[in-house]
Design an enzyme around this catalytic site. Structure first.
Site, short mmCIF file in Angstrom:
data_model
loop_
_atom_site.label_atom_id
_atom_site.label_comp_id
_atom_site.label_asym_id
_atom_site.label_seq_id
_atom_site.Cartn_x
_atom_site.Cartn_y
_atom_site.Cartn_z
N CYS A 192 0.84 -1.18 0.00
CA CYS A 192 0.00 0.00 0.00
C CYS A 192 0.88 1.24 0.00
O CYS A 192 2.09 1.16 -0.20
CB CYS A 192 -0.91 0.00 1.24
SG CYS A 192 -1.88 -1.52 1.46
N SER A 194 10.52 -11.99 -6.57
CA SER A 194 11.73 -11.69 -7.34
C SER A 194 12.94 -12.34 -6.69
O SER A 194 12.89 -12.75 -5.52
CB SER A 194 11.93 -10.17 -7.46
OG SER A 194 12.67 -9.67 -6.38
#
Length: 655
Positions: free
Chosen positions: A2, A380
């Protein structure tokens, strides 16, 4: 994932004005959280919190923020994920400290943990990536905190008599009191690194909260605004991890088993989401290891994503595709034309919000944009190089110092003249002819520029100076920014770098303290959040980081090759033939583009008249490099791109 923002104004605020200001600040972070928005204001206390939500866990209104604790003492605006929050819930329940749960968000768990154990007690138990702003109604204090490795950003600074804070600088700029000027000293620091290292920001008086830090301000003691906020405290330090005793008798098999356990544990926690999840896959060691373990844990094919380029030397897509086929992932690749990649460049100032010059920001944005079409969360492989010794500079710097350090300075000066007497293009041709007989470790991209960089390092007096030369985009930045003095950093302050047992470990430490959080993680966070994609980094689970630091060097670097232990884990899932190749990186041909399609754009930003008028740079060294680059005699793409990204950022700020 967020965006959060807010302010603290001693003496109280007007409620309607405060609500309007914090709403504008939060709306500046819409890209970080398009699913929901919220604000909370205590006008008498002078505090306001704003939030933009990207819903990942508990998609219901029970995850709305800012969120109040069940005991009503605390209010939080939270950005990130706490991967072990269900374990924390069980611990709270076992201790009789759990509230009546309203939903299953990790934000609610965090508030209950703070109520039970205090903020530091909660943070030390949390496994995750996060930034937060916590208001304590009872103590009338505001606390800002950031995760251990710095995956999530948090800026703060005094403006107009109050403290402003937010996930990105654009949120601070949206407040009517913001009026900070460019810090010329930090500009010089940016030229050296190609990014602004913490705790600095490009603006005078505005800072980044360091990783693992907490900053607490009591509203009742802030009647007189200090020149700078007080120093933060730390609930976790990379220094403590780096100086922990090394394993004395850990054999290869035991080390491999523990690495596999820890990475599986990290990935299992990070695979939890109430939205579609996938992974970036470059076909390199780190991303391939993460994807391989993800695939082994699940019953369905992992969604993987790769960006390809048609230019030779920049395309990893074929390697990623081979790994994906072997592992059986649901693979998506997109080949990008130069025009598509160049179209991203005008967006970079808004995406990165302060000058940032790692040119792999372009493909990182493109692969994030691709992934967001299919998933909301992507894992990742970042962090493997810093933890397990993967960067070429670890080998270069060590060889350079061991070979050249003992030589008299005069001999080194002669060697420097010999190296620079041959143009980089001639060196490149010589290495190309010799490539068939050269070992893989000597097959570098642009060897001529590397040798000219080596010549600059021959004057180094310490190993740390060698490293600093290697990571410097501009070698003498204060000559480019008249009147500037580079502020101290972990690279220049010897007291901030522990005496680790070997040069390679010292370089890995410096990278973990600066390059990793302030370049790599910034690049990924801003690129992904620019398209409302959450990224997670399993290799940066702090338990795995602490384990990596305790490993002896021979388990990381062996036989002239980095990431030895990580490679052994990957080989259990992927044949070495699909992985072993010279390290490519994740770049774009900026050097050629600046001589071709980007030339007019760059010429406008680097014109002598413009540089003189704006007053930040001495035009002479910049113009000299620009002309030399255009002629093809030298490749100054990195230093020029650093200046161009500042110029583009400055230009965007005028609009």
């Amino acid at each position: 994932m967020c965006g959060l923002t807010g302010f603290l104004s001693p003496g109280g605020v007007d409620a309607p004005a405060a609500e309007l200001s914090v709403r504008r600040m939060a709306d500046a972070l819409l890209h970080r959280g398009p699913d929901d928005a919220g604000l909370w204001v205590d006008a008498a206390a002078g505090v306001a919190l704003g939030h933009r939500r990207l819903a990942i866990l508990d998609l219901s209104p029970a995850g709305h923020q800012p969120m109040s604790s069940a005991c009503a003492r605390y209010v939080v605006a939270f950005n990130g994920e706490i991967y072990n929050h269900l374990e924390l819930r069980r611990e709270l329940e076992a201790q009789g400290c759990a509230p009546a749960w309203r939903g299953h968000s990790d934000t609610e768990t965090l508030l209950a943990a703070v109520a039970a154990w205090g903020l530091e007690g909660a943070l030390t138990r949390c496994v995750g990536m996060f930034a937060l702003a916590l208001w304590d109604r009872q103590a009338r204090s505001l606390s800002l905190a950031r995760d251990r490795l710095g995956e999530k950003p948090l800026y703060y600074g005094w403006q107009g008599g109050g403290l402003l804070f937010g996930s990105e600088l654009k949120a601070l700029r949206a407040h009517p009191a913001f009026g900070a000027a460019v810090d010329r000293d930090v500009l010089a620091l940016y030229l050296r690194h190609g990014y602004v290292p913490a705790p600095y920001s490009i603006y005078r008086g505005v800072y980044k909260l360091p990783p693992g830090a907490v900053l607490t301000l009591a509203a009742d003691t802030l009647a007189d605004t200090p020149a700078t906020p007080p120093a933060p405290t730390f609930y976790w330090r990379a220094r403590d991890a780096a100086t922990a005793p090394r394993y004395a008798d850990l054999d290869d098999a035991s080390a491999l088993a523990e690495l596999e356990r820890l990475l599986n544990q990290s990935i299992a926690g990070q695979r939890v989401a109430d939205v579609p999840l996938g992974a970036f896959l470059s076909g390199g060691i780190d991303s391939s290891t993460v994807v391989a373990l993800m695939q082994a844990q699940g019953s369905r094919p992992v969604k993987t994503f790769t960006i390809g380029f048609h230019e030779a030397g920049y395309n990893e897509a074929e390697h990623a595709g081979a790994v994906a086929r072997h592992l059986g992932t649901e693979h998506t690749e997109l080949y990008v034309s130069p025009e598509q990649a160049q179209a991203v460049i005008p967006r970079l100032p808004a995406l990165y919000d302060e000058p940032f010059a790692d040119s792999s920001q372009v493909p990182t944005f493109l692969v994030a944009q691709l992934a967001r079409q299919h998933v909301t969360v992507s894992l990742s492989g970042d962090g493997g190089d810093e933890l397990f010794g993967g960067y070429n500079r670890y080998f270069w710097a060590t060889r350079i110092w061991r070979t050249l350090g003992p030589l008299p300075h005069g001999v080194r000066a002669l060697a420097a003249r010999a190296l620079t007497g041959i143009p980089p293009a001639a060196w490149n041709r010589a290495f190309a002819l010799a490539a068939p007989v050269l070992p893989a470790r000597l097959r570098y991209a642009n060897p001529g520029d590397r040798l000219h960089k080596l010549a600059l390092m021959l004057g180094a007096r310490t190993p740390q100076e060698v490293y600093r030369y290697l990571v410097s985009q501009v070698k003498n930045p204060t000559e480019w920014v008249p009147g500037a003095t580079e502020p101290p950093t972990v690279l220049t302050d010897a007291a901030r770098c522990p005496l680790l047992p070997d040069f390679e470990s010292r370089m890995m430490y410096l990278d973990q303290m600066s390059y990793l959080p302030d370049d790599i993680l910034v690049k990924v966070d801003r690129a992904a959040m620019g398209v409302s994609l959450e990224t997670r980094v399993p290799l940066l689970d702090h338990r795995l980081v602490e384990f990596a630091w305790r490993l002896p060097l021979h388990l990381k670097i062996r036989d002239g090759q980095g990431k030895w232990l990580l490679r052994q884990l990957l080989y259990r899932h992927v044949p070495p033939a699909l992985i072993e190749r010279p390290k490519m990186g994740f770049g774009i041909p900026i050097d050629a583009w600046l001589r071709g399609p980007l030339r007019d754009w760059a010429e406008d930003l680097l014109s002598e008249q413009r540089l003189t008028r704006e007053g930040y740079f001495d035009p002479r060294p910049i113009r000299a490099q620009w002309q030399e680059h255009l002629s093809g005699r030298r490749n100054w793409a990195y230093s020029l791109w650093t200046v161009l990204m500042f110029q583009a950022w400055l230009e965007a700020g005028k609009e």
